[in-house]
Write an enzyme that holds these catalytic residues in place. Structure first.
Site, mmCIF file in Angstrom:
data_model
loop_
_atom_site.group_PDB
_atom_site.id
_atom_site.type_symbol
_atom_site.label_atom_id
_atom_site.label_comp_id
_atom_site.label_asym_id
_atom_site.label_seq_id
_atom_site.Cartn_x
_atom_site.Cartn_y
_atom_site.Cartn_z
ATOM 1 N N HIS A 106 -3.503 7.459 1.740
ATOM 2 C CA HIS A 106 -3.866 6.101 1.314
ATOM 3 C C HIS A 106 -5.283 5.827 1.807
ATOM 4 O O HIS A 106 -5.616 6.109 2.963
ATOM 5 C CB HIS A 106 -2.876 5.106 1.905
ATOM 6 C CG HIS A 106 -3.285 3.680 1.705
ATOM 7 N ND1 HIS A 106 -3.688 3.198 0.479
ATOM 8 C CD2 HIS A 106 -3.372 2.632 2.569
ATOM 9 C CE1 HIS A 106 -4.007 1.919 0.596
ATOM 10 N NE2 HIS A 106 -3.821 1.551 1.859
ATOM 11 N N CYS A 122 0.817 -1.229 0.000
ATOM 12 C CA CYS A 122 0.000 0.000 0.000
ATOM 13 C C CYS A 122 0.843 1.267 0.000
ATOM 14 O O CYS A 122 0.374 2.323 -0.415
ATOM 15 C CB CYS A 122 -0.949 -0.001 1.191
ATOM 16 S SG CYS A 122 -2.126 -1.358 1.110
ATOM 17 N N ASN A 166 -10.060 0.009 -0.750
ATOM 18 C CA ASN A 166 -8.600 0.078 -0.632
ATOM 19 C C ASN A 166 -7.981 -0.519 -1.894
ATOM 20 O O ASN A 166 -8.067 -1.722 -2.114
ATOM 21 C CB ASN A 166 -8.182 -0.700 0.620
ATOM 22 C CG ASN A 166 -6.682 -0.666 0.860
ATOM 23 O OD1 ASN A 166 -5.909 -0.291 -0.020
ATOM 24 N ND2 ASN A 166 -6.271 -1.076 2.051
HETATM 25 O O1 UT7 Z 1 -3.964 -0.926 3.322
HETATM 26 C C1 UT7 Z 1 -3.200 -1.560 4.281
HETATM 27 C C2 UT7 Z 1 -3.584 -1.139 5.582
HETATM 28 N N1 UT7 Z 1 -4.817 -1.756 6.002
HETATM 29 C C3 UT7 Z 1 -5.552 -1.136 6.851
HETATM 30 O O2 UT7 Z 1 -5.216 -0.034 7.184
HETATM 31 C C4 UT7 Z 1 -6.739 -1.832 7.433
HETATM 32 C C5 UT7 Z 1 -6.797 -1.467 8.870
HETATM 33 N N2 UT7 Z 1 -7.880 -2.088 9.630
HETATM 34 C C6 UT7 Z 1 -9.186 -1.747 9.447
HETATM 35 O O3 UT7 Z 1 -9.525 -0.972 8.577
HETATM 36 C C7 UT7 Z 1 -10.186 -2.311 10.432
HETATM 37 O O4 UT7 Z 1 -9.512 -2.914 11.489
HETATM 38 C C8 UT7 Z 1 -11.143 -3.341 9.774
HETATM 39 C C9 UT7 Z 1 -12.109 -2.598 8.883
HETATM 40 C C10 UT7 Z 1 -10.367 -4.374 9.012
HETATM 41 C C11 UT7 Z 1 -11.969 -4.023 10.872
HETATM 42 O O5 UT7 Z 1 -12.654 -3.077 11.678
HETATM 43 P P1 UT7 Z 1 -12.630 -3.229 13.264
HETATM 44 O O6 UT7 Z 1 -13.489 -2.165 13.799
HETATM 45 O O7 UT7 Z 1 -11.179 -3.238 13.689
HETATM 46 O O8 UT7 Z 1 -13.351 -4.617 13.476
HETATM 47 P P2 UT7 Z 1 -12.761 -5.945 14.150
HETATM 48 O O9 UT7 Z 1 -11.728 -6.567 13.304
HETATM 49 O O10 UT7 Z 1 -12.436 -5.635 15.552
HETATM 50 O O11 UT7 Z 1 -14.059 -6.876 14.092
HETATM 51 C C12 UT7 Z 1 -15.246 -6.582 14.828
HETATM 52 C C13 UT7 Z 1 -16.282 -7.661 14.584
HETATM 53 C C14 UT7 Z 1 -15.733 -9.065 14.748
HETATM 54 O O12 UT7 Z 1 -16.724 -9.863 15.389
HETATM 55 P P3 UT7 Z 1 -16.576 -10.213 16.963
HETATM 56 O O13 UT7 Z 1 -15.272 -10.951 17.093
HETATM 57 O O14 UT7 Z 1 -16.576 -8.885 17.656
HETATM 58 O O15 UT7 Z 1 -17.805 -11.036 17.210
HETATM 59 C C15 UT7 Z 1 -15.555 -9.553 13.333
HETATM 60 O O16 UT7 Z 1 -15.675 -10.956 13.207
HETATM 61 O O17 UT7 Z 1 -16.764 -7.589 13.251
HETATM 62 C C16 UT7 Z 1 -16.704 -8.880 12.633
HETATM 63 N N3 UT7 Z 1 -16.480 -8.704 11.198
HETATM 64 C C17 UT7 Z 1 -17.474 -8.527 10.320
HETATM 65 N N4 UT7 Z 1 -18.807 -8.453 10.446
HETATM 66 C C18 UT7 Z 1 -19.543 -8.234 9.330
HETATM 67 C C19 UT7 Z 1 -15.299 -8.679 10.544
HETATM 68 N N5 UT7 Z 1 -15.506 -8.484 9.234
HETATM 69 C C20 UT7 Z 1 -16.841 -8.394 9.052
HETATM 70 C C21 UT7 Z 1 -17.657 -8.160 7.933
HETATM 71 N N6 UT7 Z 1 -18.994 -8.098 8.124
HETATM 72 N N7 UT7 Z 1 -17.150 -7.996 6.683
#
Ligand code: UT7
Length: 322
Positions: free
Chosen positions: A249, A113, A279
């Site tokens: 980004h 990225c 992204n």
């Molecule tokens: O380009 C390279 C750099 N990449 C990034 O900068 C990405 C950085 N990270 C992010 O943007 C965020 O961390 C994400 C968007 C990937 C995730 O958001 P989050 O608020 O950190 O969510 P999380 O990973 O803590 O997940 C929260 C919940 C989980 O369920 P439990 O364990 O709380 O029951 C996940 O299983 O959301 C669940 N979850 C989803 N639910 C519905 C994860 N993906 C999905 C989904 N739909 N697609």
């Protein structure tokens, strides 16, 4: 003093746009979750005939046209990608051939990225040391090919696309100088396992699929980006209030908001395209830049800051007087 002056931008997106609702038919997710956690509503996904090189070529043609140059006058192509057409040759050489410019320098840069920022840093150094006069710097990706379409934690976050800029080595005075004023790049290989592809030519002999521990990446991104932005602004003697536009980004609207808040930068000064493109890895910064140039937001004389953070980890920022 020789500076690398930005004289043209271009971008290209695959024909097909895919909404969150369409993804919700494939994996257990929802439009509400994706919009709330990421700001993403749509992404473009490449058809089989749309490749990293074809998107890069389209974006490059538009950037060269905007610069008013003949493609044959380009003597350096640096293409940032983590999804090349083939393991080798470099996708930059395919683009070079498509454009009909031969004999100059052409190679790929792999910093995921942050790839576009790394490519800008390399091209700028080569222009300022006289190795080339006119450079195409491209970010182009087809991440849809390396996504695990069963994994809802990653497949909803990425899209395909390309962006390109033309840089020309020009003599500039100290005062009000146009061009790239400074670039700072970093890497920390200790965080490899937080964002990687589980395959490769030398390990599995396969292409592999993207794996990410999103929450941890998020945490590092906010800290690293704030630090590198401070560093690059200090180097050019600017303060955040001097910034006309931040072109970040486009990984997650929440990361963009947090970065702007840390800089005390109003949200209106941040170019945000993540909602429509998702992204697009190395393509995201030049895609957003081209959009803001073409819709008239970014104009000559503006102080623009580019930044990115991604797998490796790698991260970087650039200060550009347009
Ligand atoms: O380009 C390279 C750099 N990449 C990034 O900068 C990405 C950085 N990270 C992010 O943007 C965020 O961390 C994400 C968007 C990937 C995730 O958001 P989050 O608020 O950190 O969510 P999380 O990973 O803590 O997940 C929260 C919940 C989980 O369920 P439990 O364990 O709380 O029951 C996940 O299983 O959301 C669940 N979850 C989803 N639910 C519905 C994860 N993906 C999905 C989904 N739909 N697609």
């Amino acid at each position: 003093m020789i500076r690398s002056v930005l004289v043209g931008t271009g971008s290209a997106l695959p024909r097909r746009a895919v909404s969150n609702a369409e993804l919700a038919e494939r994996v257990d997710t929802s439009d509400e979750w994706i919009v709330e956690r990421t700001g993403i509503s749509n992404r473009h996904i490449a058809a089989p005939d749309e490749t990293t090189s074809s998107l890069a070529t389209d974006a490059a043609r538009k950037a060269i046209e905007a610069a008013g140059f003949e493609a044959s006058s380009i003597d350096l192509i640096v293409l940032a990608t983590a999804t090349p057409d083939q393991t080798f040759p470099a996708t930059a050489t395919i683009v070079q051939n498509n454009l009909g410019c031969r004999g100059g320098i052409a190679f790929d840069v792999a910093a995921v990225c942050s790839g576009f920022l790394y490519a800008v840093g390399v091209a700028d150094s080569m222009l300022r040391t006289g190795m080339a006069k006119r450079a195409l710097v491209i970010g182009s990706e087809t991440f849809s090919r390396i996504l695990d379409w069963e994994d809802r934690t990653t497949c909803v976050l990425f899209g395909d696309g390309a962006g390109a800029i033309v840089l020309e080595a020009q003599e500039q005075g100290e005062e009000g100088s146009r061009g790239i004023l400074a670039t700072r790049l970093h890497a920390d290989g200790a965080h490899n396992e937080l964002l990687y592809v589980d395959g490769g030519p030398s390990t599995t002999g396969t292409v592999g699929k993207l794996r990410m521990k999103g929450r941890e990446v998020f945490r590092h991104a906010v800290v690293n980006l704030a630090e590198v932005l401070k560093e690059v602004l200090e180097e050019t003697g600017h303060s955040p209030s001097d910034i006309d536009w931040l072109v970040p980004h486009q990984a997650n609207a929440r990361i963009l908001d947090a970065t702007a808040r840390k800089l005390n930068l109003p949200a209106e000064k941040v170019v945000m395209t993540v909602g429509q493109h998702a992204n697009t890895s190395a393509a995201s910064v030049p895609l957003a830049l081209d959009q803001a140039v073409r819709d008239g937001r970014i104009v000559q004389g503006d102080l623009v800051v580019l930044e990115a953070m991604g797998g490796g980890f790698t991260w970087g920022a650039s200060v550009v007087r347009i």
